[in-house]
Design a protein around this motif. Structure first.
Motif, PDB file in Angstrom:
ATOM      1  N   SER A 118      -3.940  11.925   9.458  1.00 30.10           N
ATOM      2  CA  SER A 118      -3.217  12.285   8.231  1.00 30.10           C
ATOM      3  C   SER A 118      -2.594  11.097   7.507  1.00 30.10           C
ATOM      4  O   SER A 118      -1.854  11.288   6.543  1.00 30.10           O
ATOM      5  CB  SER A 118      -2.138  13.328   8.552  1.00 30.10           C
ATOM      6  N   PHE A 119      -2.894   9.877   7.965  1.00 26.55           N
ATOM      7  CA  PHE A 119      -2.398   8.677   7.295  1.00 26.55           C
ATOM      8  C   PHE A 119      -3.569   7.838   6.796  1.00 26.55           C
ATOM      9  O   PHE A 119      -4.710   7.994   7.237  1.00 26.55           O
ATOM     10  CB  PHE A 119      -1.521   7.849   8.242  1.00 26.55           C
ATOM     11  N   ASP A 120      -3.259   6.938   5.845  1.00 30.85           N
ATOM     12  CA  ASP A 120      -4.299   6.113   5.229  1.00 30.85           C
ATOM     13  C   ASP A 120      -4.469   4.761   5.912  1.00 30.85           C
ATOM     14  O   ASP A 120      -5.587   4.347   6.218  1.00 30.85           O
ATOM     15  CB  ASP A 120      -3.972   5.895   3.745  1.00 30.85           C
ATOM     16  N   TYR A 121      -3.339   4.069   6.123  1.00 30.20           N
ATOM     17  CA  TYR A 121      -3.403   2.718   6.683  1.00 30.20           C
ATOM     18  C   TYR A 121      -2.367   2.544   7.787  1.00 30.20           C
ATOM     19  O   TYR A 121      -1.367   3.256   7.821  1.00 30.20           O
ATOM     20  CB  TYR A 121      -3.166   1.666   5.591  1.00 30.20           C
ATOM     21  N   MET A 122      -2.627   1.559   8.652  1.00 24.68           N
ATOM     22  CA  MET A 122      -1.692   1.307   9.750  1.00 24.68           C
ATOM     23  C   MET A 122      -1.742  -0.146  10.175  1.00 24.68           C
ATOM     24  O   MET A 122      -2.712  -0.871   9.935  1.00 24.68           O
ATOM     25  CB  MET A 122      -2.027   2.196  10.956  1.00 24.68           C
ATOM     26  N   CYS A 123      -0.656  -0.574  10.821  1.00 18.52           N
ATOM     27  CA  CYS A 123      -0.598  -1.852  11.519  1.00 18.52           C
ATOM     28  C   CYS A 123      -0.157  -1.577  12.953  1.00 18.52           C
ATOM     29  O   CYS A 123       0.709  -0.731  13.188  1.00 18.52           O
ATOM     30  CB  CYS A 123       0.398  -2.817  10.878  1.00 18.52           C
ATOM     31  N   PHE A 124      -0.761  -2.299  13.892  1.00 16.28           N
ATOM     32  CA  PHE A 124      -0.313  -2.270  15.273  1.00 16.28           C
ATOM     33  C   PHE A 124       0.760  -3.340  15.451  1.00 16.28           C
ATOM     34  O   PHE A 124       0.677  -4.414  14.842  1.00 16.28           O
ATOM     35  CB  PHE A 124      -1.468  -2.552  16.233  1.00 16.28           C
ATOM     36  N   VAL A 125       1.755  -3.078  16.283  1.00 16.32           N
ATOM     37  CA  VAL A 125       2.821  -4.049  16.537  1.00 16.32           C
ATOM     38  C   VAL A 125       3.035  -4.187  18.044  1.00 16.32           C
ATOM     39  O   VAL A 125       3.467  -3.241  18.712  1.00 16.32           O
ATOM     40  CB  VAL A 125       4.151  -3.643  15.858  1.00 16.32           C
ATOM     41  N   LYS A 131       0.838  -1.196   0.000  1.00 17.83           N
ATOM     42  CA  LYS A 131       0.000   0.000   0.000  1.00 17.83           C
ATOM     43  C   LYS A 131       0.880   1.255   0.000  1.00 17.83           C
ATOM     44  O   LYS A 131       0.567   2.239  -0.681  1.00 17.83           O
ATOM     45  CB  LYS A 131      -0.938  -0.004   1.208  1.00 17.83           C
ATOM     46  N   SER A 132       1.978   1.206   0.749  1.00 18.56           N
ATOM     47  CA  SER A 132       2.883   2.335   0.775  1.00 18.56           C
ATOM     48  C   SER A 132       3.495   2.583  -0.597  1.00 18.56           C
ATOM     49  O   SER A 132       3.576   3.733  -1.057  1.00 18.56           O
ATOM     50  CB  SER A 132       3.984   2.091   1.818  1.00 18.56           C
ATOM     51  N   LYS A 133       3.892   1.529  -1.254  1.00 19.26           N
ATOM     52  CA  LYS A 133       4.504   1.666  -2.580  1.00 19.26           C
ATOM     53  C   LYS A 133       3.512   2.153  -3.630  1.00 19.26           C
ATOM     54  O   LYS A 133       3.903   2.701  -4.657  1.00 19.26           O
ATOM     55  CB  LYS A 133       5.119   0.336  -2.995  1.00 19.26           C
ATOM     56  N   SER A 134       2.213   1.970  -3.353  1.00 17.50           N
ATOM     57  CA  SER A 134       1.189   2.445  -4.288  1.00 17.50           C
ATOM     58  C   SER A 134       0.843   3.914  -4.054  1.00 17.50           C
ATOM     59  O   SER A 134      -0.015   4.470  -4.742  1.00 17.50           O
ATOM     60  CB  SER A 134      -0.079   1.591  -4.159  1.00 17.50           C
ATOM     61  N   GLY A 135       1.499   4.528  -3.054  1.00 18.28           N
ATOM     62  CA  GLY A 135       1.289   5.947  -2.806  1.00 18.28           C
ATOM     63  C   GLY A 135       0.470   6.273  -1.581  1.00 18.28           C
ATOM     64  O   GLY A 135       0.191   7.450  -1.308  1.00 18.28           O
ATOM     65  N   LYS A 136       0.102   5.262  -0.793  1.00 15.23           N
ATOM     66  CA  LYS A 136      -0.657   5.500   0.424  1.00 15.23           C
ATOM     67  C   LYS A 136       0.291   5.807   1.589  1.00 15.23           C
ATOM     68  O   LYS A 136       1.420   5.322   1.635  1.00 15.23           O
ATOM     69  CB  LYS A 136      -1.509   4.285   0.775  1.00 15.23           C
ATOM     70  N   ALA A 137      -0.205   6.622   2.518  1.00 17.90           N
ATOM     71  CA  ALA A 137       0.579   6.954   3.713  1.00 17.90           C
ATOM     72  C   ALA A 137       0.322   5.885   4.772  1.00 17.90           C
ATOM     73  O   ALA A 137      -0.826   5.651   5.156  1.00 17.90           O
ATOM     74  CB  ALA A 137       0.169   8.324   4.241  1.00 17.90           C
ATOM     75  N   CYS A 138       1.399   5.245   5.239  1.00 16.36           N
ATOM     76  CA  CYS A 138       1.248   4.063   6.092  1.00 16.36           C
ATOM     77  C   CYS A 138       2.044   4.189   7.390  1.00 16.36           C
ATOM     78  O   CYS A 138       3.198   4.609   7.389  1.00 16.36           O
ATOM     79  CB  CYS A 138       1.691   2.814   5.345  1.00 16.36           C
ATOM     80  N   LEU A 139       1.400   3.757   8.471  1.00 14.47           N
ATOM     81  CA  LEU A 139       1.949   3.858   9.822  1.00 14.47           C
ATOM     82  C   LEU A 139       2.201   2.492  10.438  1.00 14.47           C
ATOM     83  O   LEU A 139       1.452   1.543  10.198  1.00 14.47           O
ATOM     84  CB  LEU A 139       0.938   4.553  10.738  1.00 14.47           C
ATOM     85  N   LEU A 140       3.229   2.430  11.291  1.00 13.99           N
ATOM     86  CA  LEU A 140       3.423   1.319  12.206  1.00 13.99           C
ATOM     87  C   LEU A 140       3.318   1.886  13.619  1.00 13.99           C
ATOM     88  O   LEU A 140       4.081   2.781  13.989  1.00 13.99           O
ATOM     89  CB  LEU A 140       4.805   0.676  12.024  1.00 13.99           C
ATOM     90  N   ASN A 197       6.162   8.256  -0.164  1.00 12.19           N
ATOM     91  CA  ASN A 197       7.290   7.870  -1.018  1.00 12.19           C
ATOM     92  C   ASN A 197       7.756   6.447  -0.725  1.00 12.19           C
ATOM     93  O   ASN A 197       8.952   6.162  -0.697  1.00 12.19           O
ATOM     94  CB  ASN A 197       8.441   8.876  -0.818  1.00 12.19           C
ATOM     95  N   GLY A 198       6.795   5.549  -0.473  1.00  8.93           N
ATOM     96  CA  GLY A 198       7.143   4.147  -0.264  1.00  8.93           C
ATOM     97  C   GLY A 198       7.782   3.849   1.072  1.00  8.93           C
ATOM     98  O   GLY A 198       8.484   2.848   1.220  1.00  8.93           O
TER      99      GLY A 198
END
Length: 294
Positions: free
Chosen positions: A207-214, A69-78, A174-175
């Protein structure tokens, strides 16, 4: 316990200090700091012998999905639990061991880090150079500041944070995977509030699109009530558990739908994040205990 960071890793500390290029004073010009592979190699050398058999990353496929998803241009959080100064290293190493794309994922991680890691101790600063990060001036550093007496420092914090946000915007589309510790600090058992989520995390979710909890389980570096270099080192089974990819706005909207008009909405989101991480932590610890008893 094997000893303290200083006594167990004296040789590695000397080597890291020789190769480190990490700045020990933060300015608007150096808030973004690229990972140094020379330092990473030394940190890996320190950490790997501390991992007992059974150490692993669960849910690695979710990281691959988030990476796509990040590489497709989405803002991604951990969003990661925080127990020690080796937590970022744990995520990095366990990801690299988990699958073929582990190095790609690890290389894509940029951690949001408080400037204390750079400025308080040159040895700690040197070790942070193993991983890419964006340095911020946390608001809690100025919670008791006097608007007049501390005017210069307040201005400095604003300057640093503006530069940090510009760097964050440049990188998050930016991936890259932006790693944030939602508690804002390491958990210290003698300070229960250190496990409370900080209100600022709501701004990231918005301000982000997707996330994963760790969730992180197992202790190879134990925080002490003294200097960071006195943290105690031990061997353990360590695990990182990654949640399914979550839509940030859906998560936030679900939290706000259950939040009363008079409640602090930002804190409600932060609390919900910490509740999710704690739930994952408890479940993972039950499985880890089975391995310890086997």
């Amino acid at each position: 316990m094997l000893g303290t960071l200083t006594t167990v890793f004296g040789d590695q500390i000397k080597r890291v200090m020789q190769v480190s290029k990490v700045p020990t004073v933060i300015t608007e010009e150096n808030v973004y700091q690229e990972a140094d592979p020379n330092v990473l190699a030394i940190v890996d050398e320190m950490m790997e012998p501390l991992f007992l058999p059974g150490s692993r990353m669960d849910g690695y496929s979710h990281l691959e999905e988030l990476m796509d998803k990040s590489k497709s241009g989405k803002a991604c959080l951990l969003l990661v639990e925080h127990y020690s100064n080796m937590d970022l290293g744990l995520v990095s190493m366990l990801a690299r061991k988990a699958g073929e794309r582990g190095k790609e994922i690890s290389d894509a991680i940029i951690a949001m880090a408080g400037m204390k890691l750079n400025e308080d101790n040159p040895v700690v600063a040197a070790f942070t150079g193993a991983y890419s990060k964006i340095v911020i001036y946390p608001s809690r550093y100025l919670q008791d500041a006097d608007p007049e007496k501390d005017k210069a420092e307040i201005m400095r914090s604003n300057t640093i944070n503006r530069a940090a946000m510009k760097s964050l915007i440049r990188n998050k589309y930016n991936g890259k995977l932006i790693l944030v510790f939602p508690a804002g600090t390491r958990y210290r058992p003698w300070e229960p509030d250190s496990k409370k989520g900080v209100r600022e995390i709501d701004s990231y979710i918005r301000s982000f699109d997707y996330m994963c909890f760790v969730a992180l389980n197992g202790d190879i570096l134990h925080v002490q009530q003294t200097d960071m270099m006195n943290d105690a080192v031990s061997k353990d089974i360590v695990t990182a558990t990654v949640s399914p990819v979550t839509d940030c706005q859906e998560f936030r909207n679900n939290v706000l739908a259950k939040t009363g008009e008079e409640e602090d909405k930002k804190q409600a989101v932060a609390d919900a994040i910490m509740e999710e991480l704690e739930k994952m932590h408890v479940a993972a610890e039950a499985e880890r205990q089975k391995l310890l008893k086997a």
